[in-house]
Scaffold this active site. Structure first.
Site, PDB file in Angstrom:
ATOM      1  N   ASN A   8       0.870  -1.171   0.000  1.00  0.00           N
ATOM      2  CA  ASN A   8       0.000   0.000   0.000  1.00  0.00           C
ATOM      3  C   ASN A   8       0.913   1.228   0.000  1.00  0.00           C
ATOM      4  OD1 ASN A   8      -1.760   2.071   0.489  1.00  0.00           O
ATOM      5  ND2 ASN A   8      -2.393   1.395   2.524  1.00  0.00           N
ATOM      6  N   LYS A  10       0.149   4.219  -0.161  1.00  0.00           N
ATOM      7  CA  LYS A  10      -0.468   5.398   0.465  1.00  0.00           C
ATOM      8  C   LYS A  10      -0.213   6.624  -0.413  1.00  0.00           C
ATOM      9  CE  LYS A  10      -0.231   3.086   4.883  1.00  0.00           C
ATOM     10  NZ  LYS A  10      -0.240   3.165   6.341  1.00  0.00           N
ATOM     11  N   HIS A  93      -9.605   1.259   4.830  1.00  0.00           N
ATOM     12  CA  HIS A  93      -8.335   1.419   5.547  1.00  0.00           C
ATOM     13  C   HIS A  93      -8.578   2.333   6.749  1.00  0.00           C
ATOM     14  CE1 HIS A  93      -4.232   2.491   6.534  1.00  0.00           C
ATOM     15  NE2 HIS A  93      -3.868   1.408   5.869  1.00  0.00           N
ATOM     16  N   GLU A  95      -7.002   4.698   7.897  1.00  0.00           N
ATOM     17  CA  GLU A  95      -6.784   6.125   7.618  1.00  0.00           C
ATOM     18  C   GLU A  95      -8.015   6.740   6.963  1.00  0.00           C
ATOM     19  OE1 GLU A  95      -3.066   5.528   5.574  1.00  0.00           O
ATOM     20  OE2 GLU A  95      -2.172   4.888   7.467  1.00  0.00           O
ATOM     21  N   GLU A 164      -5.604  -5.030  10.367  1.00  0.00           N
ATOM     22  CA  GLU A 164      -4.586  -4.005  10.590  1.00  0.00           C
ATOM     23  C   GLU A 164      -4.864  -3.301  11.911  1.00  0.00           C
ATOM     24  OE1 GLU A 164      -2.551  -2.762   6.639  1.00  0.00           O
ATOM     25  OE2 GLU A 164      -4.116  -1.327   7.119  1.00  0.00           O
ATOM     26  N   GLY A 170       2.416   2.082  10.904  1.00  0.00           N
ATOM     27  CA  GLY A 170       3.391   3.164  10.795  1.00  0.00           C
ATOM     28  C   GLY A 170       4.083   3.494  12.104  1.00  0.00           C
ATOM     29  N   SER A 208       3.233  -2.365  10.350  1.00  0.00           N
ATOM     30  CA  SER A 208       4.679  -2.460  10.586  1.00  0.00           C
ATOM     31  C   SER A 208       5.257  -3.832  10.239  1.00  0.00           C
ATOM     32  CB  SER A 208       5.030  -2.082  12.036  1.00  0.00           C
ATOM     33  OG  SER A 208       4.664  -0.739  12.294  1.00  0.00           O
TER      34      SER A 208
HETATM   35  P1  13P Z   1       2.937   0.188   7.739  1.00  0.00           P
HETATM   36  O1  13P Z   1       3.427  -1.088   7.139  1.00  0.00           O
HETATM   37  O2  13P Z   1       3.679   1.404   7.302  1.00  0.00           O
HETATM   38  O3  13P Z   1       2.761   0.090   9.229  1.00  0.00           O
HETATM   39  O4  13P Z   1       1.438   0.407   7.140  1.00  0.00           O
HETATM   40  C1  13P Z   1       0.542  -0.631   7.198  1.00  0.00           C
HETATM   41  C2  13P Z   1      -0.644  -0.258   6.424  1.00  0.00           C
HETATM   42  O5  13P Z   1      -1.398   0.624   6.808  1.00  0.00           O
HETATM   43  C3  13P Z   1      -0.890  -0.955   5.151  1.00  0.00           C
HETATM   44  O6  13P Z   1      -2.149  -0.675   4.647  1.00  0.00           O
END
Ligand code: 13P
Length: 246
Positions: A8, A10, A93, A95, A164, A170, A208
């Site tokens: 992803n 982002k 997601h 976010e 997740e 992150g 992560s």
């Molecule tokens: P990270 O791997 O940066 O923690 O992000 C995970 C994520 O949100 C994947 O959609």
């Protein structure tokens, strides 16, 4: 079950950076034993579609509109994504849930739009740290998945699910393999109650995940792949996760 490793990206990348990253990912795919995808920002779909054409790397999007078409300024429909060869689309997601107030019902509708267009939704569920500390983890993920089952009925076996934990995204804090497996098992049982084909649903872990922790996570019985954020932006890191997924 064949595992799926999905990156992803982002809101990262540029024409130049994307080209270099995809080129590095495609340098040698002969040893890949799992499915691999990159979920890119919508403006780069055409670019990445051309770059991955005919390769083993699949194209994904990060979001889709809950509406079919019409006066929804700024939104991108499932059929538009399909026009660009999109195979997977992340929906719900954390976010999007957090910064764009997407409800469980909206996320379920987005998954429905994707499925109707022949795109596999990667449906994200997960608890916040406060929810985990309050002992609400299972209740939260079950509620999120229940909305999906309610809206999509027997098509639930066509989705990819991604657990997740919000506190692991992150942050460098990964769920332990046991913590993740426990939640994946709960999700698997809920899927089994909803569909006789539940065992073909891939449940990815995200949060992560990196080259050093991927092996132990992917060895768990109900962890069928990964949804990778930060580590998907570096070709070597992403490729070493892909190599771990057998
Ligand atoms: P990270 O791997 O940066 O923690 O992000 C995970 C994520 O949100 C994947 O959609």
């Amino acid at each position: 079950m064949k595992k799926l490793i999905a990156g992803n990206w982002k809101m990262n990348g540029s024409l130049e950076v994307n080209a270099a990253l995809v080129q590095a990912l495609l340098a040698d795919t002969s040893a890949w034993t799992c499915d691999v995808a990159v979920c890119v920002p919508p403006v780069y779909l055409a670019q990445v579609q051309a770059l991955v054409q005919g390769s083993r790397l699949d194209l994904g999007a990060q979001d889709v509109s809950a509406h079919q078409e019409g006066a929804f300024t700024g939104e991108v429909s499932a059929s538009m994504l399909k026009d660009f060869g999109v195979r997977y689309c992340i929906v719900g997601h954390s976010e999007r849930r957090q910064y764009h107030q997407e409800s469980d019902a909206t996320v379920a509708l987005k998954a429905q739009r994707a499925l109707a267009a022949g795109i596999t939704p990667i449906v994200c569920v997960g608890e916040t740290l406060a929810q985990r500390d309050a002992g609400l983890t299972e209740e939260v993920v079950k509620r999120q998945l229940a909305a999906m089952v309610h809206t999509n009925g027997h098509c639930i076996s066509e989705i990819v699910l991604a657990y997740e934990p919000v506190w692991a995204i992150g942050t460098g804090k990964t769920a332990s393999p046991q913590q993740a497996q426990q939640v994946h098992h709960v999700l698997r049982r809920q899927l089994q109650a909803a569909s006789q084909h539940a065992d073909r649903v891939r449940i990815l872990y995200g949060g992560s995940m990196n080259a050093s922790n991927a092996g132990a996570l992917l060895a768990q019985p109900d962890i069928d792949g990964g949804l990778i954020g930060g580590a998907a932006l570096k070709a070597l890191d992403f490729l070493s996760i892909v190599a771990t997924a057998r």
